[in-house]
Design an enzyme around this catalytic site. Structure first.
Site, PDB file in Angstrom:
ATOM      1  N   ARG A 148       0.898  -1.189  -0.031  1.00 26.11           N
ATOM      2  CA  ARG A 148       0.191  -0.258   0.007  1.00 26.11           C
ATOM      3  C   ARG A 148       0.941   1.063  -0.070  1.00 26.11           C
ATOM      4  O   ARG A 148       1.696   1.215   0.814  1.00 26.11           O
ATOM      5  CB  ARG A 148      -1.008  -0.013   1.283  1.00 26.11           C
ATOM      6  CG  ARG A 148      -2.114   0.805   1.067  1.00 26.11           C
ATOM      7  CD  ARG A 148      -2.827   1.114   2.472  1.00 26.11           C
ATOM      8  NE  ARG A 148      -2.258   2.002   3.503  1.00 26.11           N
ATOM      9  CZ  ARG A 148      -1.912   1.575   4.673  1.00 26.11           C
ATOM     10  NH1 ARG A 148      -2.646   0.430   5.235  1.00 26.11           N
ATOM     11  NH2 ARG A 148      -0.975   2.234   5.329  1.00 26.11           N
ATOM     12  N   GLU A 167       5.024   6.861   2.393  1.00 29.24           N
ATOM     13  CA  GLU A 167       5.859   5.944   2.444  1.00 29.24           C
ATOM     14  C   GLU A 167       5.069   4.764   1.545  1.00 29.24           C
ATOM     15  O   GLU A 167       3.953   4.736   1.224  1.00 29.24           O
ATOM     16  CB  GLU A 167       5.921   5.391   3.791  1.00 29.24           C
ATOM     17  CG  GLU A 167       4.675   4.916   4.613  1.00 29.24           C
ATOM     18  CD  GLU A 167       4.953   3.947   5.571  1.00 29.24           C
ATOM     19  OE1 GLU A 167       5.810   3.123   5.930  1.00 29.24           O
ATOM     20  OE2 GLU A 167       3.805   3.682   6.528  1.00 29.24           O
ATOM     21  N   ASN A 169       4.180   0.662   1.902  1.00 22.76           N
ATOM     22  CA  ASN A 169       4.115  -0.617   3.184  1.00 22.76           C
ATOM     23  C   ASN A 169       4.184  -1.556   2.383  1.00 22.76           C
ATOM     24  O   ASN A 169       3.232  -2.117   1.461  1.00 22.76           O
ATOM     25  CB  ASN A 169       2.916  -0.393   3.775  1.00 22.76           C
ATOM     26  CG  ASN A 169       2.844   1.039   4.770  1.00 22.76           C
ATOM     27  OD1 ASN A 169       3.240   0.978   5.687  1.00 22.76           O
ATOM     28  ND2 ASN A 169       1.829   1.687   4.020  1.00 22.76           N
ATOM     29  N   SER A 174      -2.343  -2.851   5.895  1.00 20.60           N
ATOM     30  CA  SER A 174      -3.786  -3.364   6.399  1.00 20.60           C
ATOM     31  C   SER A 174      -4.935  -2.374   6.259  1.00 20.60           C
ATOM     32  O   SER A 174      -4.747  -1.404   5.410  1.00 20.60           O
ATOM     33  CB  SER A 174      -3.569  -3.261   8.026  1.00 20.60           C
ATOM     34  OG  SER A 174      -3.324  -2.065   8.464  1.00 20.60           O
ATOM     35  N   LYS A 328      12.634   2.854   5.182  1.00 23.96           N
ATOM     36  CA  LYS A 328      12.680   4.269   4.907  1.00 23.96           C
ATOM     37  C   LYS A 328      13.874   4.771   4.375  1.00 23.96           C
ATOM     38  O   LYS A 328      13.830   5.575   3.261  1.00 23.96           O
ATOM     39  CB  LYS A 328      12.120   5.002   6.206  1.00 23.96           C
ATOM     40  CG  LYS A 328      10.920   4.926   6.434  1.00 23.96           C
ATOM     41  CD  LYS A 328      10.280   5.022   7.673  1.00 23.96           C
ATOM     42  CE  LYS A 328       8.660   4.989   7.571  1.00 23.96           C
ATOM     43  NZ  LYS A 328       8.060   3.788   7.830  1.00 23.96           N
ATOM     44  N   LYS A 387      12.875  10.356  10.696  1.00 24.17           N
ATOM     45  CA  LYS A 387      12.235   8.988  10.751  1.00 24.17           C
ATOM     46  C   LYS A 387      13.260   7.766  10.790  1.00 24.17           C
ATOM     47  O   LYS A 387      14.183   7.608  10.168  1.00 24.17           O
ATOM     48  CB  LYS A 387      11.608   8.595   9.325  1.00 24.17           C
ATOM     49  CG  LYS A 387      10.266   9.357   8.886  1.00 24.17           C
ATOM     50  CD  LYS A 387       9.588   9.127   7.706  1.00 24.17           C
ATOM     51  CE  LYS A 387       8.416   9.699   7.526  1.00 24.17           C
ATOM     52  NZ  LYS A 387       7.559   9.085   6.550  1.00 24.17           N
ATOM     53  N   GLU A 391       7.994   0.528  11.392  1.00 22.79           N
ATOM     54  CA  GLU A 391       6.604   0.549  10.923  1.00 22.79           C
ATOM     55  C   GLU A 391       5.636   0.630  11.991  1.00 22.79           C
ATOM     56  O   GLU A 391       6.107   0.171  13.135  1.00 22.79           O
ATOM     57  CB  GLU A 391       6.557  -0.637  10.091  1.00 22.79           C
ATOM     58  CG  GLU A 391       7.501  -0.907   9.081  1.00 22.79           C
ATOM     59  CD  GLU A 391       7.268   0.185   7.975  1.00 22.79           C
ATOM     60  OE1 GLU A 391       6.250   0.835   7.498  1.00 22.79           O
ATOM     61  OE2 GLU A 391       8.414   0.594   7.286  1.00 22.79           O
ATOM     62  N   GLY A 392       4.339   0.855  11.768  1.00 27.95           N
ATOM     63  CA  GLY A 392       3.447   0.830  12.532  1.00 27.95           C
ATOM     64  C   GLY A 392       3.025   1.980  13.285  1.00 27.95           C
ATOM     65  O   GLY A 392       2.101   2.194  14.123  1.00 27.95           O
ATOM     66  N   ARG A 473      -7.442   7.750   4.931  1.00 28.80           N
ATOM     67  CA  ARG A 473      -7.607   7.868   6.570  1.00 28.80           C
ATOM     68  C   ARG A 473      -7.487   9.204   7.101  1.00 28.80           C
ATOM     69  O   ARG A 473      -6.749  10.017   6.248  1.00 28.80           O
ATOM     70  CB  ARG A 473      -6.361   7.108   7.436  1.00 28.80           C
ATOM     71  CG  ARG A 473      -6.344   5.589   7.185  1.00 28.80           C
ATOM     72  CD  ARG A 473      -5.130   4.752   7.560  1.00 28.80           C
ATOM     73  NE  ARG A 473      -3.997   5.257   6.737  1.00 28.80           N
ATOM     74  CZ  ARG A 473      -2.552   5.102   7.146  1.00 28.80           C
ATOM     75  NH1 ARG A 473      -2.368   4.570   8.206  1.00 28.80           N
ATOM     76  NH2 ARG A 473      -2.018   5.447   6.325  1.00 28.80           N
TER      77      ARG A 473
HETATM   78  P1  ADP Z   1       4.784   4.351   9.726  1.00 29.79           P
HETATM   79  O1  ADP Z   1       5.386   3.204   8.896  1.00 29.79           O
HETATM   80  O2  ADP Z   1       5.216   4.216  10.970  1.00 29.79           O
HETATM   81  O3  ADP Z   1       3.411   4.278   9.303  1.00 29.79           O
HETATM   82  P2  ADP Z   1       5.033   6.652   8.271  1.00 29.79           P
HETATM   83  O4  ADP Z   1       6.048   7.171   7.164  1.00 29.79           O
HETATM   84  O5  ADP Z   1       3.640   6.170   7.243  1.00 29.79           O
HETATM   85  O6  ADP Z   1       5.598   5.478   9.155  1.00 29.79           O
HETATM   86  O7  ADP Z   1       4.639   7.958   9.239  1.00 29.79           O
HETATM   87  C1  ADP Z   1       3.449   7.744  10.051  1.00 29.79           C
HETATM   88  C2  ADP Z   1       2.503   8.992   9.928  1.00 29.79           C
HETATM   89  O8  ADP Z   1       3.662  10.127  10.250  1.00 29.79           O
HETATM   90  C3  ADP Z   1       1.996   9.189   8.709  1.00 29.79           C
HETATM   91  O9  ADP Z   1       0.733   8.532   8.709  1.00 29.79           O
HETATM   92  C4  ADP Z   1       1.885  10.541   8.421  1.00 29.79           C
HETATM   93  O10 ADP Z   1       0.512  10.977   9.486  1.00 29.79           O
HETATM   94  C5  ADP Z   1       2.975  11.122   9.399  1.00 29.79           C
HETATM   95  N1  ADP Z   1       4.084  11.496   8.443  1.00 29.79           N
HETATM   96  C6  ADP Z   1       5.085  10.687   8.115  1.00 29.79           C
HETATM   97  N2  ADP Z   1       5.694  11.370   7.088  1.00 29.79           N
HETATM   98  C7  ADP Z   1       5.161  12.601   6.805  1.00 29.79           C
HETATM   99  C8  ADP Z   1       5.713  13.814   6.192  1.00 29.79           C
HETATM  100  N3  ADP Z   1       6.768  13.638   5.316  1.00 29.79           N
HETATM  101  N4  ADP Z   1       4.758  15.024   6.390  1.00 29.79           N
HETATM  102  C9  ADP Z   1       3.669  14.926   7.100  1.00 29.79           C
HETATM  103  N5  ADP Z   1       3.411  13.995   8.046  1.00 29.79           N
HETATM  104  C10 ADP Z   1       4.125  12.731   7.824  1.00 29.79           C
HETATM  105 MG    MG Z   2       2.584   4.614   7.550  1.00 25.16          MG
END
Ligand code: ADP
Ligand code: MG
Length: 497
Positions: A148, A167, A169, A174, A328, A387, A391-392, A473
């Protein structure tokens, strides 16, 4: 872009009645989660399924706790520009190709992750399994990707919105199951309001069906009529109904799914001399991971179980290389000049579509480039996200926390276990969030769009490459991080405009 339900958000009484209707419809549609108090069972309490039967003893039954409730969701669908939806769908097959290409490119993975695995133990453990499997020789011949790709809509200087990837996944992606059931809820809400034309605009969506199609294709190519699908499950799983949606689709095709933990694999999993995988004596065609993406999910024993699974001939979804392709660090490295061209030679159009969705991504490896990125982030902390390789949800650092972490990491090689990313700033809008046990709340929100992708490869031949649906979401703007499972975001539907 005002929605035609904006005025209703001001009317508290009408909202309450609508919320009651929406919640009942969500429950009826199966938009469900187990509760935080009882994450391992769906129906009853204390001591298993039949412990409530006290007729023979005459003792007073213990108080019943609620074990299932609705998954949080927005009362209304949120507006999403159709052009961005179309763009996200159009680039999904490119992302499938890209992930698959990365997973097959040992030199790229090794080079990209070399500094990370020195400082990040979790990635190092995954990488160690990857190396062991390569050394022995890969027994698996059919490969299945269920991923996803997630996006936010960046507000640009001229007021337009631009699709930017957050990102991708590649493991345990899920909410494909629950997202198949939320359109009916929003259609219901709009129909109650006599907005039948608007209700008809809500896109139908069935990712669980598409994900199951991918699993079924891999199962078929594995070529053993009696073999099973093994779903690697967590002991505590609030999101069981999401997973069941896929299991149900498979059963309808006469493909049987068994749910087991890593611990069960340690005890009862084995390989024969051709490295066919057996669980409880039954052959496994496909291993579908809904666990195994976080350090806390692995004991030493569980790592051994993961290795056993990876060594096997069974189709892993994902195999260890594809899990690494979703880190990442890989995402950051892919944004470097020339990388996409090298990984997808002769496909300039795919490269252009992919690159258009990339936000600014910066390596924090030791050296001048990393130093410059840190200086930039310290000068304008609100424009960046830090970052780690996790994940999660809930792992990223923002604002003052990010500044403190960067100050601490600046001169340490540990910084290579992180990447820095441009922070996406979407345009906030009003919506009403519904959560079990909380009053309906109208708040300023932002959304994240996910597109589900499926591909199957047999040897070097790609036999399936498609997008299979979406997930929207939405969360209140005060939360920087976190998804639905983390209790921050809620399920939503795009209302195309
Ligand atoms: P994870 O693997 O923990 O889901 P993500 O990269 O998806 O990591 O980051 C988790 C959440 O943080 C995302 O769902 C989003 O809401 C927020 N986020 C992540 N990267 C960004 C970004 N570059 N700008 C704004 N919000 C972000
Ligand atoms: Mg995420």
């Amino acid at each position: 872009m005002a929605a035609s339900w904006e005025s209703i958000l001001q009317d508290e009484q009408q909202l309450e009645e609508l919320a009651r209707q929406a919640v009942d419809r969500a429950l009826a549609e199966g938009v469900l989660l187990r509760t935080a108090q009882e994450p391992s069972v769906s129906n009853t309490l204390q001591g298993g399924m039949f412990s409530g039967d006290t007729s023979s003893t005459g003792t007073v039954p213990p108080p019943r706790r609620q074990v299932v409730s609705y998954a949080p969701f927005t009362l209304f669908p949120s507006l999403v520009p159709s052009a961005l939806l179309e763009q996200a769908y159009a680039v999904q097959m490119d992302f499938n190709l890209l992930v698959d290409a990365v997973s097959q490119n040992m030199a790229f993975l090794e080079q990209t992750l070399s500094s990370t695995i020195k400082r990040d133990n979790f990635t190092a453990c995954l990488f160690d399994i990857y190396k062991q499997v390569l050394k022995e020789g890969i027994a698996q011949t059919v490969f299945l990707g269920l991923n996803r790709s997630d996006y936010m809509f960046q507000r640009s200087a001229d007021g337009s919105l631009v699709l930017k990837q957050i990102e991708i996944n590649t493991i345990s992606a899920s909410f494909g199951g629950l997202a198949s059931r939320t359109p009916a809820v929003h259609q219901h809400v709009l129909n109650v309001l006599n907005k039948t034309k608007e209700a008809a605009k809500i896109l139908s969506n069935n990712p669980s069906k598409g994900l199951a199609l991918g699993i079924a294709k891999a199962w078929e190519l594995y070529g053993s009529a009696n073999a099973l699908v093994l779903l690697i499950a967590q002991e505590k799983e609030r999101n069981i109904f999401d997973q069941r949606a896929i299991e149900n689709e498979l059963l309808a095709k006469n493909i049987h799914v068994i749910r087991r933990r890593f611990e069960d694999v340690s005890e009862k999993g084995s390989l024969d001399q051709d490295r066919r995988l057996f669980m409880d004596g039954q052959e496994v065609a496909v291993v579908y991971f809904r666990n195994g993406y976080m350090p806390s999910q692995y004991s030493t024993q569980n790592w051994k179980a993961r290795l056993l699974l990876e060594r096997s001939r069974a189709v892993k979804c994902p195999d260890i290389a594809t899990q690494l392709a979703g880190t990442k660090k890989v995402q950051q490295q892919l944004s470097r000049a020339g990388m996409l061209e090298a990984l997808l030679p002769g496909q300039p159009e795919a490269v252009a579509r992919l690159r258009a969705t990339f936000a600014g991504l910066y390596s924090l490896d030791m050296g001048e480039e990393g130093d410059q990125a840190i200086t930039k982030a310290l000068a304008a902390p609100s424009q960046f996200v830090l970052k780690p390789q996790r994940e999660g949800g809930g792992n990223n650092l923002y604002g003052e926390e990010m500044v403190q972490a960067l100050e601490r990491l600046k001169d340490s090689e540990e910084r290579a276990s992180y990447i820095l990313m441009e922070k996406i700033e979407p345009e906030p809008f009003g919506n009403c969030l519904l959560r079990p046990g909380s009053p309906a709340r109208v708040v300023q929100c932002i959304s994240e769009l996910g597109i589900f992708g499926v591909y199957v490869r047999q040897g070097t031949t790609l036999v399936m490459n498609k997008h299979v649906g979406h997930l929207l979401r939405t969360k209140a703007i005060e939360h920087a991080d976190g998804g639905v499972a983390a209790g921050v975001a809620v399920l939503d539907n795009p209302y195309p405009v």
